[in-house]
Write a protein that holds these residues in place. Sequence first.
Motif, mmCIF file in Angstrom:
data_model
loop_
_atom_site.group_PDB
_atom_site.id
_atom_site.type_symbol
_atom_site.label_atom_id
_atom_site.label_comp_id
_atom_site.label_asym_id
_atom_site.label_seq_id
_atom_site.Cartn_x
_atom_site.Cartn_y
_atom_site.Cartn_z
ATOM 1 N N ARG A 3 0.855 -1.189 0.000
ATOM 2 C CA ARG A 3 0.000 0.000 0.000
ATOM 3 C C ARG A 3 0.887 1.233 0.000
ATOM 4 N NH1 ARG A 3 -3.613 1.138 4.433
ATOM 5 N NH2 ARG A 3 -1.797 0.689 5.666
ATOM 6 N N ILE A 4 0.531 2.193 -0.830
ATOM 7 C CA ILE A 4 1.177 3.501 -0.799
ATOM 8 C C ILE A 4 0.151 4.458 -0.215
ATOM 9 C CG2 ILE A 4 2.157 5.387 -2.142
ATOM 10 C CD1 ILE A 4 3.109 3.261 -4.163
ATOM 11 N N THR A 5 0.497 5.088 0.907
ATOM 12 C CA THR A 5 -0.444 5.980 1.574
ATOM 13 C C THR A 5 0.157 7.359 1.744
ATOM 14 O OG1 THR A 5 0.307 5.244 3.759
ATOM 15 C CG2 THR A 5 -1.587 4.097 2.834
ATOM 16 N N LEU A 6 -0.708 8.332 1.891
ATOM 17 C CA LEU A 6 -0.319 9.718 2.125
ATOM 18 C C LEU A 6 -0.922 10.163 3.433
ATOM 19 C CD1 LEU A 6 -1.321 11.211 -1.368
ATOM 20 C CD2 LEU A 6 0.853 10.155 -0.736
ATOM 21 N N VAL A 7 -0.133 10.812 4.268
ATOM 22 C CA VAL A 7 -0.643 11.400 5.503
ATOM 23 C C VAL A 7 -0.043 12.787 5.675
ATOM 24 C CG1 VAL A 7 -1.020 9.186 6.679
ATOM 25 C CG2 VAL A 7 1.115 10.399 7.026
ATOM 26 N N GLU A 8 -0.794 13.649 6.294
ATOM 27 C CA GLU A 8 -0.268 14.942 6.692
ATOM 28 C C GLU A 8 0.146 14.793 8.146
ATOM 29 O OE1 GLU A 8 -3.020 18.198 6.307
ATOM 30 O OE2 GLU A 8 -1.700 19.535 7.434
ATOM 31 N N GLY A 9 1.394 15.063 8.444
ATOM 32 C CA GLY A 9 1.822 14.890 9.823
ATOM 33 C C GLY A 9 3.310 15.092 10.020
ATOM 34 N N ASP A 10 3.784 14.563 11.115
ATOM 35 C CA ASP A 10 5.161 14.697 11.574
ATOM 36 C C ASP A 10 5.869 13.363 11.383
ATOM 37 O OD1 ASP A 10 7.526 14.889 13.059
ATOM 38 O OD2 ASP A 10 6.555 15.871 14.773
ATOM 39 N N LEU A 161 3.652 14.085 4.891
ATOM 40 C CA LEU A 161 3.782 15.411 4.305
ATOM 41 C C LEU A 161 3.467 16.470 5.333
ATOM 42 C CD1 LEU A 161 2.058 13.970 1.260
ATOM 43 C CD2 LEU A 161 4.450 14.706 1.319
ATOM 44 N N PHE A 162 4.347 17.451 5.395
ATOM 45 C CA PHE A 162 4.237 18.493 6.396
ATOM 46 C C PHE A 162 3.417 19.642 5.828
ATOM 47 C CE2 PHE A 162 5.815 22.153 8.838
ATOM 48 C CZ PHE A 162 5.564 21.681 10.119
ATOM 49 N N GLY A 163 2.193 19.785 6.324
ATOM 50 C CA GLY A 163 1.329 20.892 5.916
ATOM 51 C C GLY A 163 0.321 20.503 4.847
ATOM 52 N N THR A 164 -0.752 21.256 4.820
ATOM 53 C CA THR A 164 -1.838 20.949 3.888
ATOM 54 C C THR A 164 -1.442 21.161 2.431
ATOM 55 O OG1 THR A 164 -2.751 23.162 4.194
ATOM 56 C CG2 THR A 164 -3.662 21.417 5.578
ATOM 57 N N ALA A 165 -0.575 22.122 2.147
ATOM 58 C CA ALA A 165 -0.165 22.360 0.756
ATOM 59 C C ALA A 165 0.594 21.150 0.211
ATOM 60 C CB ALA A 165 0.690 23.620 0.649
ATOM 61 N N ALA A 166 1.541 20.636 0.973
ATOM 62 C CA ALA A 166 2.308 19.473 0.526
ATOM 63 C C ALA A 166 1.395 18.260 0.390
ATOM 64 C CB ALA A 166 3.452 19.181 1.492
ATOM 65 N N TYR A 167 0.543 18.036 1.382
ATOM 66 C CA TYR A 167 -0.381 16.903 1.313
ATOM 67 C C TYR A 167 -1.283 17.027 0.089
ATOM 68 C CZ TYR A 167 -4.051 13.588 2.238
ATOM 69 O OH TYR A 167 -4.929 12.554 2.107
ATOM 70 N N GLY A 168 -1.858 18.207 -0.111
ATOM 71 C CA GLY A 168 -2.768 18.423 -1.243
ATOM 72 C C GLY A 168 -2.095 18.205 -2.582
ATOM 73 N N THR A 169 -0.857 18.654 -2.705
ATOM 74 C CA THR A 169 -0.131 18.475 -3.965
ATOM 75 C C THR A 169 0.145 17.003 -4.217
ATOM 76 O OG1 THR A 169 0.862 20.667 -3.787
ATOM 77 C CG2 THR A 169 1.969 19.084 -5.232
ATOM 78 N N PHE A 170 0.631 16.285 -3.212
ATOM 79 C CA PHE A 170 0.888 14.852 -3.385
ATOM 80 C C PHE A 170 -0.417 14.103 -3.695
ATOM 81 C CE2 PHE A 170 5.185 15.404 -2.246
ATOM 82 C CZ PHE A 170 5.859 14.198 -2.364
ATOM 83 N N GLU A 182 -6.086 6.051 -2.268
ATOM 84 C CA GLU A 182 -4.998 5.482 -1.469
ATOM 85 C C GLU A 182 -4.550 6.434 -0.357
ATOM 86 O OE1 GLU A 182 -3.602 2.425 -1.570
ATOM 87 O OE2 GLU A 182 -5.117 1.912 -3.022
ATOM 88 N N GLY A 183 -4.784 7.705 -0.534
ATOM 89 C CA GLY A 183 -4.349 8.661 0.481
ATOM 90 C C GLY A 183 -5.335 8.753 1.616
ATOM 91 N N ARG A 184 -4.860 9.213 2.749
ATOM 92 C CA ARG A 184 -5.747 9.488 3.874
ATOM 93 C C ARG A 184 -5.113 10.596 4.683
ATOM 94 N NH1 ARG A 184 -3.425 5.640 7.830
ATOM 95 N NH2 ARG A 184 -2.026 4.545 6.521
ATOM 96 N N GLN A 185 -5.922 11.509 5.086
ATOM 97 C CA GLN A 185 -5.399 12.673 5.793
ATOM 98 C C GLN A 185 -5.411 12.429 7.295
ATOM 99 O OE1 GLN A 185 -7.059 16.299 4.457
ATOM 100 N NE2 GLN A 185 -5.541 17.505 5.481
ATOM 101 N N GLY A 186 -4.440 13.041 7.967
ATOM 102 C CA GLY A 186 -4.401 12.950 9.423
ATOM 103 C C GLY A 186 -3.146 12.288 9.914
ATOM 104 N N GLN A 187 -2.971 12.315 11.188
ATOM 105 C CA GLN A 187 -1.794 11.738 11.833
ATOM 106 C C GLN A 187 -1.958 10.244 11.983
ATOM 107 O OE1 GLN A 187 0.908 13.542 12.648
ATOM 108 N NE2 GLN A 187 1.896 11.634 13.110
ATOM 109 N N ASP A 188 -0.929 9.497 11.676
ATOM 110 C CA ASP A 188 -0.957 8.040 11.858
ATOM 111 C C ASP A 188 -0.342 7.646 13.159
ATOM 112 O OD1 ASP A 188 -1.527 7.149 8.853
ATOM 113 O OD2 ASP A 188 -1.375 5.399 10.172
#
Length: 188
Positions: A3-10, A161-170, A182-188
Amino acid sequence: MTRITLVEGDITEQQVDAVVNAANSSLLGGGGVDGAIHRKGGSQILEECRRLRASHWGRGLPTGQAVATTAGRLPARWVVHTVGPVYWEDEYDDRAEQLASCYRESLRVAAELGARTVAFPAVSAGVYGWPLEDAARIALGTVAAAVAGPARELTEVRFVLFGTAAYGTFEQVWRGMGAGGEGRQGQD
């Protein structure tokens, strides 16, 4: 299947086997992701990096290569350090290949360690100036190809990805590649 996932976080808070550090060639810490990983991971990471510099990587880690250390106090088991290229339009082709190599080499090193889950930052998309949309296309395309082949034993590759701009672009680039959902927003 990986799985390739996207998260916005640290990235320093990810509970994965291996966290990838967008390191500078000295391996001795720096700003951005590199500084955050060294600060939160503690002195064990720096000690191992110094040993690497004293042995095999005396001149520093070359751009596009990767090497692993302990993760110290991070929730991961290992840190895979990779040196991304500085964006320079006049040398785009060579540097784009170096950026793709960061992802391939990091996955290779992680797989050799026995990692099943890996978390990446957006390598070179910070102070190294790589345009975010292009960085996302290279990162996602390279990882998707790797997990379909040599890195298929991984269960998850996570882009943190750090910040909404980076997350949104990815997320936009990932959907454009036909990988919606495949993406999901939030801290894992």
